[in-house]
Design a protein around this motif. Sequence first.
Motif, PDB file in Angstrom:
ATOM      1  N   ALA A 226       0.826  -1.203   0.000  1.00  0.00           N
ATOM      2  CA  ALA A 226       0.000   0.000   0.000  1.00  0.00           C
ATOM      3  C   ALA A 226       0.863   1.257   0.000  1.00  0.00           C
ATOM      4  O   ALA A 226       0.541   2.257  -0.658  1.00  0.00           O
ATOM      5  CB  ALA A 226      -0.921  -0.017   1.220  1.00  0.00           C
ATOM      6  N   GLY A 227       1.980   1.226   0.751  1.00  0.00           N
ATOM      7  CA  GLY A 227       2.867   2.373   0.751  1.00  0.00           C
ATOM      8  C   GLY A 227       3.452   2.648  -0.624  1.00  0.00           C
ATOM      9  O   GLY A 227       3.492   3.794  -1.084  1.00  0.00           O
ATOM     10  N   HIS A 228       3.882   1.524  -1.286  1.00  0.00           N
ATOM     11  CA  HIS A 228       4.448   1.699  -2.633  1.00  0.00           C
ATOM     12  C   HIS A 228       3.380   2.123  -3.635  1.00  0.00           C
ATOM     13  O   HIS A 228       3.639   2.964  -4.522  1.00  0.00           O
ATOM     14  CB  HIS A 228       5.096   0.400  -3.093  1.00  0.00           C
ATOM     15  N   GLU A 229       2.172   1.560  -3.500  1.00  0.00           N
ATOM     16  CA  GLU A 229       1.121   1.845  -4.462  1.00  0.00           C
ATOM     17  C   GLU A 229       0.607   3.279  -4.340  1.00  0.00           C
ATOM     18  O   GLU A 229       0.264   3.906  -5.337  1.00  0.00           O
ATOM     19  CB  GLU A 229      -0.056   0.869  -4.251  1.00  0.00           C
ATOM     20  N   LEU A 230       0.544   3.804  -3.139  1.00  0.00           N
ATOM     21  CA  LEU A 230      -0.083   5.103  -2.925  1.00  0.00           C
ATOM     22  C   LEU A 230       0.908   6.252  -2.885  1.00  0.00           C
ATOM     23  O   LEU A 230       0.503   7.428  -2.970  1.00  0.00           O
ATOM     24  CB  LEU A 230      -0.879   5.076  -1.610  1.00  0.00           C
ATOM     25  N   LEU A 231       2.186   5.959  -2.712  1.00  0.00           N
ATOM     26  CA  LEU A 231       3.160   7.042  -2.586  1.00  0.00           C
ATOM     27  C   LEU A 231       3.275   7.847  -3.882  1.00  0.00           C
ATOM     28  O   LEU A 231       3.234   9.089  -3.871  1.00  0.00           O
ATOM     29  CB  LEU A 231       4.527   6.459  -2.202  1.00  0.00           C
ATOM     30  N   PRO A 233       1.108   8.121  -6.649  1.00  0.00           N
ATOM     31  CA  PRO A 233      -0.047   8.968  -7.012  1.00  0.00           C
ATOM     32  C   PRO A 233      -0.274  10.123  -6.052  1.00  0.00           C
ATOM     33  O   PRO A 233      -0.703  11.202  -6.457  1.00  0.00           O
ATOM     34  CB  PRO A 233      -1.208   7.992  -6.988  1.00  0.00           C
ATOM     35  N   LEU A 234      -0.002   9.903  -4.758  1.00  0.00           N
ATOM     36  CA  LEU A 234      -0.161  11.001  -3.815  1.00  0.00           C
ATOM     37  C   LEU A 234       0.841  12.115  -4.098  1.00  0.00           C
ATOM     38  O   LEU A 234       0.510  13.316  -3.985  1.00  0.00           O
ATOM     39  CB  LEU A 234       0.004  10.487  -2.381  1.00  0.00           C
ATOM     40  N   THR A 239       1.643  17.519  -6.306  1.00  0.00           N
ATOM     41  CA  THR A 239       2.325  18.445  -7.224  1.00  0.00           C
ATOM     42  C   THR A 239       1.327  19.219  -8.062  1.00  0.00           C
ATOM     43  O   THR A 239       1.433  20.450  -8.230  1.00  0.00           O
ATOM     44  CB  THR A 239       3.289  17.664  -8.134  1.00  0.00           C
ATOM     45  N   ASN A 240       0.337  18.526  -8.599  1.00  0.00           N
ATOM     46  CA  ASN A 240      -0.669  19.200  -9.425  1.00  0.00           C
ATOM     47  C   ASN A 240      -1.484  20.190  -8.608  1.00  0.00           C
ATOM     48  O   ASN A 240      -1.842  21.277  -9.082  1.00  0.00           O
ATOM     49  CB  ASN A 240      -1.587  18.177 -10.069  1.00  0.00           C
ATOM     50  N   LEU A 241      -1.821  19.801  -7.352  1.00  0.00           N
ATOM     51  CA  LEU A 241      -2.573  20.727  -6.510  1.00  0.00           C
ATOM     52  C   LEU A 241      -1.748  21.963  -6.185  1.00  0.00           C
ATOM     53  O   LEU A 241      -2.275  23.092  -6.129  1.00  0.00           O
ATOM     54  CB  LEU A 241      -3.013  20.023  -5.224  1.00  0.00           C
ATOM     55  N   GLU A 242      -0.469  21.799  -5.963  1.00  0.00           N
ATOM     56  CA  GLU A 242       0.397  22.954  -5.707  1.00  0.00           C
ATOM     57  C   GLU A 242       0.464  23.877  -6.921  1.00  0.00           C
ATOM     58  O   GLU A 242       0.465  25.116  -6.786  1.00  0.00           O
ATOM     59  CB  GLU A 242       1.792  22.488  -5.309  1.00  0.00           C
ATOM     60  N   LEU A 243       0.485  23.277  -8.130  1.00  0.00           N
ATOM     61  CA  LEU A 243       0.504  24.107  -9.337  1.00  0.00           C
ATOM     62  C   LEU A 243      -0.787  24.900  -9.474  1.00  0.00           C
ATOM     63  O   LEU A 243      -0.777  26.077  -9.860  1.00  0.00           O
ATOM     64  CB  LEU A 243       0.721  23.231 -10.570  1.00  0.00           C
ATOM     65  N   LEU A 244      -1.928  24.229  -9.140  1.00  0.00           N
ATOM     66  CA  LEU A 244      -3.191  24.944  -9.213  1.00  0.00           C
ATOM     67  C   LEU A 244      -3.236  26.077  -8.203  1.00  0.00           C
ATOM     68  O   LEU A 244      -3.764  27.169  -8.479  1.00  0.00           O
ATOM     69  CB  LEU A 244      -4.353  23.980  -8.979  1.00  0.00           C
TER      70      LEU A 244
END
Length: 304
Positions: A226-231, A233-234, A239-244
């Motif tokens: 789960a850590g590898h799978e979610l790290l 995309p999170l 990053t995208n939210l920071e750009l917005l």
Amino acid sequence: MLTACLAAVAVFVSVVTIYLVTEHALRDQVNDRLNQNTDAIIASATYRAPLALFGLSGPRSSEMAVITQAGQLITASSEKAPFNDEDALLNGPEMAVAQGHASVSLRELKGYQLLAKKMPTGDTLVVAESLAPSSVLLNKLLLALTSLGAILIIFSVVAGSAAINAGLRPVRRLTLATRRVAETNDLQPIPVTGNDELARFGHSFNEMLESVTRSRDHQRALIVDAGHELLTPLTALRTNLELLIMASDRRGPQLSDADRDALSIDVIQQIEELSHRVGALVDRARQDDTEPPASVCGGWPRAG
């Protein structure tokens, strides 16, 4: 305590039984000797005067007396038991024999066994044999049986304790194993020997430990995956939210409307993909521990 009580009951019953059987056998022997001695004396004293009976030889432990037809008690020594109580004889079953109401009488009086029989002369012969030798033998037997019973009780307690300790040793191992699991979370299986009920219980306990170990390993693997799978995309979503956020600030770099719309669509897709991955991880956690883990990797949109 239960073993000691059972052993004590068994010993008590055995001692009482042996004592009573031996007493009955000794009493039968005394009665047989009395019958033989009485018959022999009567046969030897036929047609003799009553006083002549006391010149006959008899057993050393025997005493003789004669009840005449007139109801008089004649004995060699009136002061010696059991004939020192004339009333007890003249009012007892011996007098019934003398009066012709009974053919023979047998009873115990003052430590003697008394046998009375009618003689051809009309007189009644009373022969008494002391029960002292039988009493001494019974006392020795009782002492021997009591000592042997005490030894048997002690031996049964020691043997029972040893057997109980040997039988409860697997139970102690299971108890220590459960305590070890509770205190240290060590799921190592316990050694099991034999093929009895406790051994089967030990095998079942080891199977339970193996199942718990597999479940714990599965949980750890699930957490790592789960850590590898979610790290990733999170990180991209952050990053995208920071750009917005930076594009919304007038002091930051400005984006065109097309780029802003594309970035917004990208964030929404990443959120949906993240929700899909979380759902896949939940479904994987519900699967059986023995089922190989399924890959939930998928394509991720790159950060804009």
